[in-house]
Design a protein around this motif. Sequence first.
Motif: not given
Length: 119
Positions: A1-17, A54-66
């Motif tokens: 599940m963590q890998q999917l969060l990181w993948l989604e983070t990149l898939l949203k971050l790159v086009p966003g930038i 928000a996805l990045f925050l969810e992937g961290t230890a705290r897990g309070h994101g999307l």
Amino acid sequence: MQQLLWLETLLKLVPGILLTLAPLSTLRVLGLPRPDTGFWPRLCGALLIGTAGALFLEGTARGHGLGLAGNIVINLCGASVLATLLVLDAGPASRRGRVTVWLIVCLLVVASVVEIATL
């Protein structure tokens, strides 16, 4: 599940930038319609960066994101709107633009299916 969060983070971050820093050039390269100003593409880029954060925050230890469930809703909503625009012939006029948007729709649906399977 963590890998999917990181993948989604990149898939949203790159086009966003890309949309935030060079909106009109990015749209031209992808064959998508270019507005007169970069305001709306930059706004879309900012929203993608915010979702990635928000996805990045969810992937961290705290897990309070999307979480994945929220991201699935975002992906399926985006895919359904884009597909509807394409079916109604209200999408990009160029062939390259239509292919790009169909690829985005497919990517969003596949990502959502994979994420649903891991919930």
